[in-house]
Design a protein around this motif. Structure first.
Motif, PDB file in Angstrom:
ATOM      1  N   ARG A 190       3.761  10.088  -4.066  1.00  0.00           N
ATOM      2  CA  ARG A 190       4.454  11.355  -4.287  1.00  0.00           C
ATOM      3  C   ARG A 190       3.456  12.463  -4.577  1.00  0.00           C
ATOM      4  NH1 ARG A 190       8.027   9.196  -8.730  1.00  0.00           N
ATOM      5  NH2 ARG A 190       7.999   7.073  -7.985  1.00  0.00           N
ATOM      6  N   VAL A 198      -6.918  -5.925  -6.890  1.00  0.00           N
ATOM      7  CA  VAL A 198      -5.939  -4.852  -7.026  1.00  0.00           C
ATOM      8  C   VAL A 198      -5.564  -4.607  -8.477  1.00  0.00           C
ATOM      9  CG1 VAL A 198      -4.691  -4.507  -4.891  1.00  0.00           C
ATOM     10  CG2 VAL A 198      -4.387  -6.599  -6.122  1.00  0.00           C
ATOM     11  N   ARG A 214      -4.102  -0.333   8.321  1.00  0.00           N
ATOM     12  CA  ARG A 214      -2.851  -0.106   9.036  1.00  0.00           C
ATOM     13  C   ARG A 214      -2.993   0.995  10.069  1.00  0.00           C
ATOM     14  NH1 ARG A 214       2.907   0.302   6.263  1.00  0.00           N
ATOM     15  NH2 ARG A 214       2.667  -1.920   6.380  1.00  0.00           N
ATOM     16  N   GLN A 247      -6.292  -0.855   2.674  1.00  0.00           N
ATOM     17  CA  GLN A 247      -5.124  -1.358   3.392  1.00  0.00           C
ATOM     18  C   GLN A 247      -4.515  -0.283   4.271  1.00  0.00           C
ATOM     19  OE1 GLN A 247      -2.865  -2.738   0.069  1.00  0.00           O
ATOM     20  NE2 GLN A 247      -3.595  -4.825   0.302  1.00  0.00           N
ATOM     21  N   ARG A 248      -4.518   0.969   3.734  1.00  0.00           N
ATOM     22  CA  ARG A 248      -3.959   2.072   4.512  1.00  0.00           C
ATOM     23  C   ARG A 248      -4.808   2.298   5.759  1.00  0.00           C
ATOM     24  NH1 ARG A 248      -4.247   6.014   0.615  1.00  0.00           N
ATOM     25  NH2 ARG A 248      -2.973   4.889  -0.881  1.00  0.00           N
ATOM     26  N   MET A 297       4.231   3.265 -16.172  1.00  0.00           N
ATOM     27  CA  MET A 297       2.891   3.175 -15.599  1.00  0.00           C
ATOM     28  C   MET A 297       2.848   3.865 -14.246  1.00  0.00           C
ATOM     29  SD  MET A 297       0.752  -0.218 -14.681  1.00  0.00           S
ATOM     30  CE  MET A 297       0.620  -0.732 -16.354  1.00  0.00           C
ATOM     31  N   ASP A 298       3.908   3.668 -13.477  1.00  0.00           N
ATOM     32  CA  ASP A 298       3.985   4.276 -12.162  1.00  0.00           C
ATOM     33  C   ASP A 298       4.003   5.799 -12.280  1.00  0.00           C
ATOM     34  OD1 ASP A 298       6.461   4.756  -9.685  1.00  0.00           O
ATOM     35  OD2 ASP A 298       4.340   4.419  -9.361  1.00  0.00           O
ATOM     36  N   LEU A 349      -6.091  -0.342  -2.044  1.00  0.00           N
ATOM     37  CA  LEU A 349      -4.927   0.174  -1.336  1.00  0.00           C
ATOM     38  C   LEU A 349      -5.352   1.118  -0.235  1.00  0.00           C
ATOM     39  CD1 LEU A 349      -2.495   0.761  -4.325  1.00  0.00           C
ATOM     40  CD2 LEU A 349      -2.768  -1.237  -2.892  1.00  0.00           C
ATOM     41  N   CYS A 408       0.424   7.859   8.413  1.00  0.00           N
ATOM     42  CA  CYS A 408       0.159   6.719   7.536  1.00  0.00           C
ATOM     43  C   CYS A 408      -0.926   7.059   6.525  1.00  0.00           C
ATOM     44  CB  CYS A 408      -0.232   5.532   8.400  1.00  0.00           C
ATOM     45  SG  CYS A 408      -0.875   4.160   7.491  1.00  0.00           S
ATOM     46  N   SER A 424       0.813  -1.203   0.000  1.00  0.00           N
ATOM     47  CA  SER A 424       0.000   0.000   0.000  1.00  0.00           C
ATOM     48  C   SER A 424       0.849   1.257   0.000  1.00  0.00           C
ATOM     49  CB  SER A 424      -0.912   0.017   1.223  1.00  0.00           C
ATOM     50  OG  SER A 424      -0.128  -0.083   2.394  1.00  0.00           O
ATOM     51  N   GLN A 425       2.043   1.159   0.485  1.00  0.00           N
ATOM     52  CA  GLN A 425       2.854   2.356   0.562  1.00  0.00           C
ATOM     53  C   GLN A 425       3.226   2.914  -0.801  1.00  0.00           C
ATOM     54  OE1 GLN A 425       3.529   4.197   3.282  1.00  0.00           O
ATOM     55  NE2 GLN A 425       2.120   2.776   4.225  1.00  0.00           N
ATOM     56  N   PHE A 458      -7.639 -11.358  -4.336  1.00  0.00           N
ATOM     57  CA  PHE A 458      -6.840 -10.185  -4.047  1.00  0.00           C
ATOM     58  C   PHE A 458      -6.186  -9.668  -5.314  1.00  0.00           C
ATOM     59  CE2 PHE A 458      -4.031  -7.367  -1.899  1.00  0.00           C
ATOM     60  CZ  PHE A 458      -2.783  -7.531  -2.479  1.00  0.00           C
ATOM     61  N   LEU A 459      -5.572 -10.579  -6.073  1.00  0.00           N
ATOM     62  CA  LEU A 459      -4.866 -10.181  -7.282  1.00  0.00           C
ATOM     63  C   LEU A 459      -5.813  -9.536  -8.283  1.00  0.00           C
ATOM     64  CD1 LEU A 459      -2.548 -13.255  -7.773  1.00  0.00           C
ATOM     65  CD2 LEU A 459      -1.885 -10.986  -7.048  1.00  0.00           C
ATOM     66  N   ILE A 518       1.465  -0.849  -6.857  1.00  0.00           N
ATOM     67  CA  ILE A 518       1.827  -2.105  -7.490  1.00  0.00           C
ATOM     68  C   ILE A 518       2.732  -1.911  -8.690  1.00  0.00           C
ATOM     69  CG2 ILE A 518       0.831  -4.065  -8.676  1.00  0.00           C
ATOM     70  CD1 ILE A 518      -1.128  -4.287  -6.649  1.00  0.00           C
ATOM     71  N   ALA A 519       2.464  -0.870  -9.459  1.00  0.00           N
ATOM     72  CA  ALA A 519       3.314  -0.645 -10.628  1.00  0.00           C
ATOM     73  C   ALA A 519       4.758  -0.459 -10.188  1.00  0.00           C
ATOM     74  CB  ALA A 519       2.816   0.568 -11.409  1.00  0.00           C
ATOM     75  N   ARG A 520       4.913   0.283  -9.116  1.00  0.00           N
ATOM     76  CA  ARG A 520       6.270   0.536  -8.628  1.00  0.00           C
ATOM     77  C   ARG A 520       6.920  -0.773  -8.185  1.00  0.00           C
ATOM     78  NH1 ARG A 520       7.793   4.945  -5.183  1.00  0.00           N
ATOM     79  NH2 ARG A 520       9.971   4.694  -4.667  1.00  0.00           N
ATOM     80  N   VAL A 578      -3.940  -6.710 -10.552  1.00  0.00           N
ATOM     81  CA  VAL A 578      -2.685  -7.307 -11.008  1.00  0.00           C
ATOM     82  C   VAL A 578      -2.912  -8.159 -12.252  1.00  0.00           C
ATOM     83  CG1 VAL A 578      -0.953  -9.034 -10.441  1.00  0.00           C
ATOM     84  CG2 VAL A 578      -1.479  -7.262  -8.807  1.00  0.00           C
ATOM     85  N   PHE A 601       6.360  -3.787  -9.335  1.00  0.00           N
ATOM     86  CA  PHE A 601       6.799  -4.532 -10.510  1.00  0.00           C
ATOM     87  C   PHE A 601       8.000  -3.892 -11.156  1.00  0.00           C
ATOM     88  CE2 PHE A 601       4.125  -7.908 -10.332  1.00  0.00           C
ATOM     89  CZ  PHE A 601       2.772  -7.652 -10.466  1.00  0.00           C
TER      90      PHE A 601
END
Lengths: 273, 302
Positions: B144, B54, B112, B108-109, B86-87, B105, B138, A39-40, B50-51, A43-45, B56, A47
């Motif tokens: 970014r 998200v 946490r 999930q945050r 992509m990122d 995500l 958190c 989560s931080q 899960f996959l 997912i792209a990062r 994947v 991979f």
């Protein structure tokens, strides 16, 4: 290196050549194992970092043995990592036993099998006095061919045994009117007088092996060179010759013996610490 | 090359599951064999879910198609660059377009942050405040993003989640949420976040204790309480809370004494003696009223 023919290959073959699916599967496994932390940064990062580390050859660090030996690239990366991590052993001129080298290997791969290390040591020590000390470079180059060409060496060992016991794998078996005798050279008496096997015959068998099998084999030209210099040779004689010959360049994982201590990139990093 | 063989992603997933199943099975070997296998199968299934959630599965399928289209010489390096791009294009980095699975995500945050918040009881003020700080960070760190911070929507989600996990009935906590929630796109500063968290946890404990109190009042056979007794208790509570408006120590003592067994017993006695027939008071009603007393004291977020 893939040739331009890669463009014409069917999909599965193209992917298989570079083990793309192997790495994708492994990436997903790693993702699942680390999903709490993902989560931080997304997912792209994840991979991106995974595939980058595969390119750089750092992906094999501390991974299980089954993954390390899964692809030729993984094996080469592991060899390289082993060299870079422990070359100072060589620098100091230390001599270590087989068990000590095995401990070093286990630092990088906790479940690395002892059997492999033993086989590598046997190449250096010519199957003699297994407690002896070995230099880093001797061990490293023997280990290189033992680990990278594991399957090939096993087949070679089998072929060698066959040749020793008089069975020629290349022989065509022709049934005769009498009780199915093999057409072979008479052996037991003569072979026991001479050590090893005849080089040309040995080479023929190995050539066939390289043609028949898909797993990595040393370049046939190299094998031919090694075997053309002698009349007869033993199994370990062959391996030693192979490890000392220009196999380094073929694998591209390790530098040549003279440059073994030379790693300017790592030295720079160590300076910074 | 046109059509990617359809079973490819599921074949991949099957391969992934195959590798993980033996591990799970080996771990369950000494235990009950069959349940071990079904547990392992359930794990594999939830992993596949899960996959997919998200994104994947979709992501890798698209990547693989791209690789087959381009047929690069170095497919692994190509994949590294592909995911890097992509990122960079994700909203976390100022790009347009939602990467798949952003919602999960977020969950999930939240999970946490919740974990941090539950580490210390709210009465352990220092520890609790520290944990609140960590939870706030958190939730505020979003890749970014140019402006880190907690937005009202996430804050509201967290509040709802805390209340849900604390097993407080919705009607009971709804008034509180109305008072302390922030607007979706408002930025929530740490002070507000901290006050909100504290209030929430205190309320949950208050409701839990009110529930326990109700159990004492209720008729075991009917599972309801006498209205007057219930009301008497609530009145006493209200009185105690009002007394604590003024924060001098004397006031605390007064409030405490009102809630003490003696005063409470007296109040209940009086109610029982009165014995006027009336509709019984259910647990929900009792809790709602009790919570309302508490919530009345909470300052709304201005």
């Amino acid at each position: 290196m893939l040739s331009p023919e890669r463009l014409a290959l069917p999909d599965y073959e193209y992917l298989a050549q570079r083990h793309v699916l192997t790495y994708m599967e492994d990436a997903v496994c790693q993702l699942l194992e680390n999903k709490e932390d993902i989560s931080q940064y997304g997912i792209a990062r994840f991979f991106t970092e995974y595939f980058n580390s595969v390119c750089q050859g750092t992906h094999i660090l501390f991974r299980e043995f089954s993954f390390i030996q899964a692809t030729p690239h993984n094996r080469a990366s592991f060899l390289r990592a082993f060299w870079r991590c422990f070359r100072t052993v060589g620098k100091n001129g230390d001599l270590l036993t087989m068990r000590e080298y095995h401990c070093l290997l286990q630092l990088l791969c906790p479940d690395f099998p002892l059997e492999l290390t033993q086989k590598a040591a046997r190449i250096v020590l010519m199957d003699d006095a297994m407690d002896c000390l070995m230099s880093f470079s001797d061990f490293l180059f023997a280990f290189q061919i033992q680990f990278y060409y594991s399957e090939f060496l096993e087949s070679v060992a089998a072929i060698y045994q066959d040749l020793l016991s008089g069975k020629n794998p290349n022989t065509v078996i022709v049934p005769t009117s009498s009780s199915g005798q093999h057409r072979q050279r008479p052996t037991s008496g003569e072979a026991s007088m001479l050590e090893g096997v005849e080089a040309p015959l040995f080479y023929q068998c190995l050539e066939n092996l390289c043609d028949r099998h898909k797993y990595s084999c040393p370049p046939p030209a190299l094998v031919k060179e090694v075997l053309s210099n002698v009349q007869r040779l033993t199994f370990y004689g062959f391996l030693v010759a192979l490890s000392k010959h220009h196999i380094n360049q073929a694998l591209g994982a390790l530098p040549d013996k003279g440059d073994l201590m030379h790693d300017p990139a790592l030295d720079e990093e160590l300076e910074r610490l | 090359m046109d059509v990617l063989p359809v079973p490819l992603p599921s074949a991949k997933m099957a391969a992934v599951e195959k590798r993980r199943l033996p591990v799970a099975q080996a771990a369950n070997f000494t235990g009950s064999g069959r349940s071990g296998v079904s547990r392992a199968a359930a794990t594999a299934e939830s992993e596949e879910d899960f996959l997919r959630q998200v994104g994947v599965t979709e992501m890798l399928r698209a990547a693989l198609l791209k690789v087959l289209e381009a047929r690069p010489e170095e497919p692994i390096a190509f994949l590294a660059h592909y995911f890097e791009n992509m990122d960079l294009r994700s909203p976390a980095n100022g790009g347009a377009g939602e990467p798949p699975g952003q919602l999960l995500l977020q969950q999930q945050r939240l999970g946490r942050a919740l974990w941090h918040l539950r580490l210390a009881h709210h009465s352990q003020r220092t520890a609790f405040n520290n944990n609140v700080g960590v939870a706030y960070e958190c939730l505020s760190a979003r890749g970014r993003k140019k402006k880190p911070g907690l937005d009202g929507r996430t804050y509201s989600e967290l509040l709802k989640r805390i209340c849900r996990d604390g097993e407080a009935p919705e009607e009971v906590v709804a008034p509180l949420l109305r008072k302390i929630q922030c607007r979706d796109h408002e930025a929530v500063p740490l002070a507000v976040f901290r006050a909100g968290m504290l209030t929430c946890f205190v309320l949950l404990e208050f409701v839990a204790r009110a529930g326990a109190l109700y159990r004492l009042l209720e008729d075991p056979g009917l599972a309801v309480a006498d209205r007057h007794v219930g009301q008497a208790v609530l009145d006493t509570l209200e009185g105690a809370l009002q007394a604590s408006d003024d924060t001098t120590p004397a006031r605390y003592l007064e409030a405490g004494s009102r809630l003490g067994p003696d005063s409470l017993a007296l109040a209940m006695d009086r109610a029982l003696v009165a014995q006027r027939p009336s509709a019984p008071m259910t647990r929900e009603e009792f809790l709602e009223k009790a919570a309302a007393l508490f919530i009345a004291k909470v300052k709304p977020v201005g």
